[in-house]
Design an enzyme around this catalytic site. Structure first.
Site, PDB file in Angstrom:
ATOM      1  CD  GLU A  37      -2.865   1.097   2.397  1.00 32.19           C
ATOM      2  OE1 GLU A  37      -3.587   0.075   2.408  1.00 32.19           O
ATOM      3  OE2 GLU A  37      -2.920   1.997   3.260  1.00 32.19           O
ATOM      4  N   GLY A  97     -14.228   6.665   5.244  1.00 30.09           N
ATOM      5  CA  GLY A  97     -13.318   7.785   5.480  1.00 30.09           C
ATOM      6  C   GLY A  97     -13.691   8.526   6.733  1.00 30.09           C
ATOM      7  CE  LYS A 146     -17.263  -2.351   6.231  1.00 27.22           C
ATOM      8  NZ  LYS A 146     -16.033  -1.578   6.514  1.00 27.22           N
TER       9      LYS A 146
END
Length: 587
Positions: free
Chosen positions: A21, A112, A173
């Site tokens: 990442e 976020g 989710k």
């Protein structure tokens, strides 16, 4: 190719695999150097790479640019993070269409951080409140084109004290259409293993990849542990405390712990890890070398030698055979990777600004902000707040999550005085002249060395004080170097020789340097125009975030907004570190 398919293939082989990442650097030079770094690291064979997305789309263009390069130029399957907070459907569609046009088929759908905290924050009109909304939207609008990943929190999300309720949200989710899961970073393998088994027992069968972060520095570890509130094994915490004044020892411990953790995960039948690199390279390569992972499963002998503990040559450079240009590049990469790359690191480093990679974001909700920082309505309220912080009566500021560090404690008297005068300090350091690198308060770097630093103070200066302050700084040149900028982007400095900005735009002032056995002089802390302006944007964004802790039309919000519009951010450096007290005469 969809990442979920690649992950299933990797899991079926029962062979170790990994992914990386990255985050978009704050500067153009940092981005250019990150491209070189990604090209080298791509040769190690990650299953995929992921690129983060700033809150509210703050890094949208650079994130897409970086993803496009990873996918199209370096040929690595790429996952684009996408946060939905403060993003309406038009912005989300623009991001998704841009990803599709670049051949990017994989999205990590995230909520976020909420920019205002729970009390005053509401989703954009036509926007999204939670990550599950984003997952459903992508599925409904784009069908099966995108492979969608979601974040998992083995210890629950920091904003939800009910871990079982949080797990229900996570499961929702996945059921909304997620294809894979990447977990929050973990320092305790057992915590992740138990959570992964809980997921399987509850019917969550998509690939789940644990997040691993090799510890790079003591301060970044403390900050990340504070923000994420993940469990840290007591033995690891104690060893880090013992090693905290020796940067190399901390990095070595970080590599050792990451290796041990991956081995523990593999022993439990979990073969893949997602490595948060923080755009750093050496520690990641050392971890993979110790695990004999990479380049198809095993590093070549030359690459393994190149990435062994204490080495600085990358596998790609070793395989290339070195050479003068390579050696110089490797030396620079060592400086970038060996020492903190926060606000005042080298702005050319891919990791510049890595202390908080997601931009300015207050860690309080409105109620907490009012409780700690009060209800400022006049300049004296701001001064009182900063004085309280310096004196230890207030635990944090909007610009500082933690109390003053030990090094700054020796400046309390001076900092108290200038904050009382209306110069609101956000950073400072005392002058040092050859302090042993093992010094418990000021030391850094390998043992047996000596460290030096110039005194500097950075502060917000209200408009009424700025004119006189600026003339005083100018009259003290060349001993005093300053950088000043306001919210509107106006910039002043006396750091350019001959006052020629075009010829000296890259000129930098070393704030900290060290001399160590068997090494060239190291300068891990620099101030230049590029790094200062990158921080300026974040510093003034924090004023805006603070203002949103109050209703939009409140006296507090109007006052904070007006103050940010009128004040200047000024960095003052005293270049004569032999006379450490002179800088305070500027105030």
């Amino acid at each position: 190719m969809k990442v979920s398919d690649k992950l299933r293939q990797a899991l079926a082989s029962e062979k170790p695999f990994f992914s990386f990442e990255y985050f978009p650097p704050k500067t153009e030079q940092g981005l250019a150097n990150l491209y070189d770094r990604i090209e080298r690291m791509a040769r190690l064979g990650p299953v995929f790479v992921a690129v983060t997305w700033g809150a509210g789309g703050a890094t949208a263009q650079r994130t897409l640019e970086l993803c496009s390069a990873c996918q199209g130029v370096f040929g690595v399957e790429t996952v684009m993070h996408l946060t939905c907070t403060n993003m309406d459907k038009k912005m989300v569609d623009s991001a998704l269409e841009g990803a599709k046009a670049a051949g990017i088929q994989n999205i990590l759908a995230l909520r976020g951080d909420t920019p205002r905290g729970e009390e005053y924050w509401t989703a954009c009109e036509g926007g999204f409140s939670y990550a599950v909304d984003l997952v459903r939207y992508i599925r409904s609008e784009y069908g099966d084109y995108f492979c969608i990943g979601v974040a998992g929190y083995p210890e629950g999300h920091t904003e939800n004290p009910d871990s079982e309720k949080d797990f229900e949200y996570f499961k929702a989710k996945v059921e909304a259409g997620a294809d894979f899961v990447v977990s929050q970073l973990a320092y305790d393998a057992d915590v992740f293993v138990q959570w992964e088994r809980k997921c399987r027992a509850n019917g969550i069968m998509v690939p789940i990849v644990p997040g691993v972060l090799p510890i790079q520095s003591y301060q970044s570890f403390r900050r990340l542990a504070f923000l994420t509130r993940v469990s840290v094994p007591e033995e690891l915490r104690e060893r880090l405390e013992e090693a905290k004044t020796n940067d190399q020892a901390v990095k070595d411990l970080g590599v050792e712990h990451a290796v041990t953790m991956v081995q523990s995960l593999q022993a439990a039948g979990i073969y893949g890890v997602h490595i948060t690199t923080l755009n750093l390279e050496n520690s990641v390569q050392r971890v993979l070398a110790a695990l004999e992972m990479g380049a198809g499963g095993l590093l070549s002998p030359v690459a393994r030698q190149a990435t062994s503990a204490g080495s600085v040559v990358t596998a790609a450079a070793a395989a290339a055979g070195g050479g003068t240009g390579v050696a110089e590049g490797v030396a620079q990469r060592r400086v970038w990777d060996d020492f903190p790359n926060g606000r005042w690191g080298d702005a050319r480093s891919p990791a510049f600004g890595n202390i908080d990679t997601y931009g300015a974001m207050l860690r309080f909700d409105p109620q907490g902000a009012r409780r700690v920082w009060g209800r400022p309505k006049q300049l004296s309220d701001i001064s009182d707040l900063f004085v309280g912080y310096v004196e230890g009566r207030i635990p944090s500021l909007p610009w500082s999550d933690e109390p003053l560090r030990a090094e700054t404690q020796r400046l309390v008297t001076e900092l108290t005085r200038i904050n009382q005068l209306g110069y609101w300090t956000v950073a400072s350091q005392p002058a040092l002249d050859g302090v042993p690198s093992t010094d418990a308060t000021h030391g850094w770097g390998p043992r047996g060395g000596y460290v030096y630093q110039k005194a500097f103070v950075e502060c917000f200066v209200p408009r009424d004080l700025f004119g006189l302050f600026l003339s005083r700084l100018q009259s003290a040149a060349p001993r005093i170097t300053y950088y000043a900028a306001n919210k509107q982007g106006d910039f002043m400095t006396n750091a350019f020789s001959n006052n020629s900005e075009s010829e000296n735009a890259s000129a930098a002032t070393a704030l900290t340097w060290g001399v160590f056995p068997g090494r060239a002089v190291v300068q891990p802390t620099l101030i230049d125009k590029m790094s200062f302006l990158a921080w300026r944007a974040e510093a003034f964004q924090t004023w805006r975030e603070w203002a949103t802790m109050f209703p939009a039309d409140s006296p507090e919000s109007r006052f904070l907004t007006a103050t940010a519009d009128e004040c200047w951010l000024v960095n003052v450096v005293d270049n004569d570190y032999k006379r450490p007290d002179a800088i305070w005469n500027m105030f």
